[in-house]
Design an enzyme around this catalytic site. Sequence first.
Site, PDB file in Angstrom:
ATOM      1  N   LYS A   1       1.413   3.666  -3.235  1.00  0.00           N
ATOM      2  CA  LYS A   1       0.797   5.330  -3.086  1.00  0.00           C
ATOM      3  C   LYS A   1       2.282   6.202  -3.224  1.00  0.00           C
ATOM      4  O   LYS A   1       2.066   7.214  -3.880  1.00  0.00           O
ATOM      5  CB  LYS A   1       0.453   5.533  -1.804  1.00  0.00           C
ATOM      6  CG  LYS A   1      -0.997   4.808  -1.574  1.00  0.00           C
ATOM      7  CD  LYS A   1      -2.263   5.264  -2.531  1.00  0.00           C
ATOM      8  CE  LYS A   1      -2.677   6.500  -1.863  1.00  0.00           C
ATOM      9  NZ  LYS A   1      -3.837   6.855  -2.772  1.00  0.00           N
TER      10      LYS A   1
ATOM     11  N   TYR B   1       0.942  -1.162   0.071  1.00  0.00           N
ATOM     12  CA  TYR B   1       0.057   0.040  -0.016  1.00  0.00           C
ATOM     13  C   TYR B   1       0.990   1.354   0.033  1.00  0.00           C
ATOM     14  O   TYR B   1       0.656   2.114  -1.027  1.00  0.00           O
ATOM     15  CB  TYR B   1      -0.974  -0.098   1.124  1.00  0.00           C
ATOM     16  CG  TYR B   1      -1.595   1.292   1.491  1.00  0.00           C
ATOM     17  CD1 TYR B   1      -2.690   1.994   0.538  1.00  0.00           C
ATOM     18  CD2 TYR B   1      -1.467   2.080   2.769  1.00  0.00           C
ATOM     19  CE1 TYR B   1      -2.997   3.181   0.862  1.00  0.00           C
ATOM     20  CE2 TYR B   1      -2.193   2.999   3.096  1.00  0.00           C
ATOM     21  CZ  TYR B   1      -2.931   3.791   1.934  1.00  0.00           C
ATOM     22  OH  TYR B   1      -3.675   5.051   2.242  1.00  0.00           O
TER      23      TYR B   1
END
Length: 494
Positions: A241, A237
């Site tokens: 990102k 994640y």
Amino acid sequence: MEFGSVHNFLDGKTILVTGATGFLAKLLVEKILRVQPNIKKLYLLLRAADSEEATKRLHDEVLSKELFRVLRGMWGADFVSFISQKVLAVGCDVSVENLGIKDTKLREMLLAETDIIVNAAATTNFYERLDVAMGINTMGALNIVNFAKNCSKLQMLLHVSTAYICGERKGLVAEEPFAMGETLNGSSKLDINIEKLLTEEKLKELEAENASEKTITSVMKNLGTIRSNLHGWPNVYAFTKAMGEMILLKMKGDIPLIIARPTIILSTHSEPFPGWIEGVRTVDLFVVMYGKGKLGRSVGRRSTIIDAIPADMVINSMIVALEACSKSCSKTLIYHIGSSLRNPFRISDLEDLAHQYFTKHPLTDMFGKPVACSKKVSWMSSVSSFHRYINIRYMLPLKGLNVMNKVCCYSHEAFYSERKLKVKKMMGIMRLYKPYLLFEGIFDDKNAENLRMTKMKAKDDDDVGRFNSDPTTIDWTHYVLNAHIPGLVKYGVK
């Protein structure tokens, strides 16, 4: 820079929001419609094959939520008519070119009318498949910025990121951009194209082997962890990102860009009502486990600061940042939206408040009996020490048993296998959450504080109250006991 009124700023605007079924996007939509009904249009992009499917998802997964009860109350019988005038659901897929909007006329309308884009589309799963995470969090950012460049009247782009793209840094973490190719561990330069190519090749290889979907998912999840760790990120994640931010900063051209980096997002503090949340999010897993009497030991330190912020304060920061961007000469602003610097909240505080709450309002077990929770959790400062504990607790007592013995109606072999799966699951949770439970950083929020101070000087009391994002105004004891945990129990606990 002089602030006016957020109400006036939003008047007549056309805003395109991606990831419209997500937690933050729902709150943003509700807030805008509630404070400025004269918004011109909200285009809500949802993953769907077409507008019909998107409209169904909008009603089933967004507007039907209790979050909208205040707005429904304001409009009464006219609610459906109001929504139909102001909101249009659009089927999309941010991981492909043109955001997957197949209807040419609709796409041209969006390009011609959109004033503001808010990119809230994301997969927030720490253990996501690499291809899925890259498609949404990384390549999605590229597709968004390319779409934005073709919007003829676009004023600004706001991208929702996360403060934890910093990885496991210590000390004061500044509101600074990532350079293209930057890594967290000084490894060889990160090349996003190579990461994309590796992902695609691994998928092709698995498909050529006729691998099952379960095998593909497992391999791609493990690959995500491997590639993330290689460059210094704790999970896929944060890794994807971070790459998404790099692309936006590299490709944005003259588009004014806001990057919002919230920390751990909790339930609403005040609006539209206290305590609204969806599901069990990040550290709330440990609150729920504690309430269920299943958290005797965990990785973490009582002294660790949990940088948490109520969801409505995140939304308020985002909306005020949009107004500020419309008046500023700066083309890129990054905002940490958190509490660790100005109003720190520690694991020990959360544990004590959870004990207070569940002692007074215990959860019940499957037989309806109240669950007793222990006063103190034994916190361990490393994953390895936790692993040693659960091995002693769950595995070693079974070592000497005869294979033919029956234990809880299972053979020893089956029971042993079941225990191994339980231990594996517990270890997986601890590895995923360790970067947050042992985090030693403090997020600087200089840009966000300057925004708050400037807004205060505008002396618009209505705006200051309705768009409060000041973490120093949070009374953690009152909020956790009277809003957050009750909301978590009501909306998140199964």
